[in-house]
Design a protein around this motif. Structure first.
Motif, short mmCIF file in Angstrom:
data_model
loop_
_atom_site.label_atom_id
_atom_site.label_comp_id
_atom_site.label_asym_id
_atom_site.label_seq_id
_atom_site.Cartn_x
_atom_site.Cartn_y
_atom_site.Cartn_z
N ARG A 403 0.96 -1.14 -0.03
CA ARG A 403 0.08 0.09 0.00
C ARG A 403 0.77 1.21 -0.23
O ARG A 403 1.86 1.33 0.71
CB ARG A 403 -0.75 0.00 1.49
CG ARG A 403 -1.85 -0.73 1.13
CD ARG A 403 -2.95 -0.54 2.28
NE ARG A 403 -3.97 -0.95 2.15
CZ ARG A 403 -5.31 -0.51 2.56
NH1 ARG A 403 -5.19 0.58 3.40
NH2 ARG A 403 -6.45 -0.91 2.24
N THR A 405 0.08 5.77 -0.34
CA THR A 405 -1.19 6.79 -0.37
C THR A 405 -2.16 6.57 -1.74
O THR A 405 -3.19 6.51 -1.77
CB THR A 405 -0.77 8.06 -0.23
OG1 THR A 405 0.17 8.23 0.88
CG2 THR A 405 -1.89 9.09 0.38
N THR A 489 -4.43 4.08 0.08
CA THR A 489 -5.42 4.71 1.16
C THR A 489 -6.34 5.71 0.80
O THR A 489 -7.43 5.76 1.41
CB THR A 489 -4.43 5.15 2.53
OG1 THR A 489 -3.54 6.07 1.91
CG2 THR A 489 -3.92 4.02 3.05
#
Ligand code: FRU
Length: 517
Positions: A403, A405, A489
């Motif tokens: 992951r 951002t 995210t």
């Protein structure tokens, strides 16, 4: 598809059985009296699913989608090709008749260039070809390594009416394109200098050299005298097809390159996945240049023997110079769209960070999928210096599940079984490429052609392509699924998605099965 052959494709070109490698000659569209028939010749072993006994197999098509397999056009028979009729190319001579130059391998795998011509030019299918009594036309003399002298290109004619052809070679450890000239296509003289060479590569297989237009989307014939062109030189090495762009003047056969092979930070390739020994041809009927490339298997040789076949051709791609003039743009030929059937589509959909959803309503194992994402505000994106980062390595280290951002998003998998690749003994290399975006771009797009054991992806409208093989353990249509995911995210927005199930291409064979020699 029969259950026992889950990896055979439905709309890619593959022979009915056995081994296939690179396109040996460019396929060509005959002049009028050939009645618009496309001819495809490729490296083929008539006896087994492994490399050997290489012949020129021959298939024809009216639309580059549906095919009829004919008997091989050229077979090993003479001392200069008894170990194989290897790659070469077709050229249309003055009167419009085609001729083929190909490499023959002798008992010691020494390589020679030979000529064949159609037996009967009024046969639109050009079924039979005859070897010139003057063969071999070119022999490996004057410092040419006899084991590295192969794959003549389509010849082109300069304003002086002299033919030119290049041949892949390696001398003193340098990859190069040897240049030969001829007035009659039979007697050839080697030029003092190669057309181009490189200290950074080994042997150049299957070179290709052709003009692309700077100010038009149309393709350009290799012999056309046209201003406003760049010349592409492609060479196959390190398991990839690399190309460079430059300016060519036929007068002294000068080729001044913009950037060179393996330059730091700029590694131009047709495809950053599995794609090798490709060839282009100029399709005069539709005024476009088309690329064919060979895609190997990623399973083992014993798997191939069990399957009874090995090797695919990627969907033919049209080639143009990008609007920046700094790279090529590749796109599946438009004819493929006739196979599109069930369609799902939506616009403007938010994909929340960490979410996945299924695109249902099409057969995911045999599909054409186009998706574009709004380009998010890039201020928060991680910055990467393309001069010092290898995108393939980066993608291998940071898989789609790592992951950040912003993303990874935009990727999707076509089958939960594909990715995990339950099968052992497969080449599971992860591929990666940069897509060069323009400051005007407000979207980033991806198109993928999924066909059972192959996925061809075109990023940024064809600015970066990646072809991969996949061997799902459970592959029947109902068990394949298409998902969109966002592992970042932050949310991203799908601006549009269009996905189609694909019909099967019609393939007929007029070829008889052969017993071992
Ligand atoms: C490319 C190639 C060529 C050669 C042919 C032999 O894959 O190695 O260089 O002519 O295949 O089949």
């Amino acid at each position: 598809l029969p259950r026992e052959q889950p990896y055979r494709t439905a709309y890619h070109f593959q022979p009915p059985n056995n081994w296939m490698n690179g396109i040996t000659a460019h396929p060509f569209l005959g002049p009028m009296f050939y009645k618009g028939v496309y001819h495809l010749f490729y490296q083929y072993n008539p006896y087994a699913a492994v490399w050997g006994n290489i012949s020129w197999a021959h298939s024809i098509s009216y639309d580059l989608v549906d095919w009829i397999h004919l008997e091989p056009a050229i077979n090993p028979s003479e001392p200069f090709d008894i170990n194989g009729c290897w790659s070469g190319s077709t050229t249309f001579l003055h009167g419009g008749n085609p001729a083929i130059l190909y490499t023959g391998a002798d008992l010691k795998y020494r390589q020679f260039q030979n000529l064949v011509v159609p037996k009967n030019v009024s046969d639109p299918l050009l079924k039979e070809w005859v070897k010139s009594p003057l063969n071999p036309l070119l022999t490996p003399i004057d410092g040419i390594d006899p084991n590295n002298f192969r794959d003549p290109t389509t010849a082109w004619r300069g304003p002086d009416e002299v033919w030119r052809v290049i041949i892949g070679s390696m001398i003193n450890g340098q990859g190069m394109a040897l240049l030969y000239r001829s007035k009659d296509f039979v007697r050839w003289t080697r030029s003092k200098n190669p057309l181009h060479s490189s200290t950074k590569t080994g042997m150049w297989e299957c070179p290709d050299f052709y003009p692309v237009s700077i100010n038009s989307k149309n393709g350009v014939d290799s012999s056309a005298r046209r201003k406003f062109t760049k010349h592409v030189l492609k060479a196959s090495f390190n398991s990839s097809d690399h190309y460079i762009l430059g300016d060519y003047t036929p007068k002294r056969d000068r080729y001044l390159v913009d950037t060179d092979f393996m330059d730091n930070g700029l590694d131009l390739r047709y495809d950053y996945g599995k794609f090798y020994a490709s060839k282009t041809f100029y399709d005069g009927a539709k005024k476009r240049r088309i690329l064919w490339g060979w895609v190997t298997e990623s399973d083992s040789e014993s798997d191939d023997i069990r399957k009874g076949w090995s090797g695919l051709q990627a969907i033919p791609r049209s080639i143009q110079l990008s609007s920046t003039g700094r790279q090529l743009v590749l796109w599946p030929i438009e004819e493929l769209e006739k196979l599109r059937t069930q369609h799902v589509s939506f616009n403007d959909k938010e994909l929340k960070g960490g979410s996945v959803f299924e695109v249902s309503g099409i057969s995911a194992a045999q599909a054409d999928v186009e998706v574009s994402f709004d380009l998010p505000n890039l201020d928060e994106a991680e910055s990467i210096d393309p001069n010092s980062v290898d995108p393939q390595q980066l993608c291998s280290q940071k898989e789609a599940s790592v992951r950040s951002t912003l993303g990874p998003f935009a990727g999707y998998e076509s089958n939960s079984f594909y990715r995990s690749s339950l099968r052992e003994g497969l080449d599971k290399t992860t591929y990666g490429a940069f897509v060069y975006l323009d400051h005007r771009d407000d979207k980033i797009s991806l198109r993928s052609l999924i066909d059972h054991s192959i996925i061809e992806s075109f990023g940024g409208d064809g600015r970066a392509c990646i072809t991969a093989r996949v061997y799902p353990k459970v592959a029947n249509d109902r068990e394949a699924h298409l998902y969109m995911f966002n592992n970042g995210t932050r949310s991203v927005r799908i601006s549009s998605l269009n996905a189609w199930s694909m019909k099967r291409a019609q393939i007929y064979s007029l070829r008889r099965r052969r017993k071992s020699p």
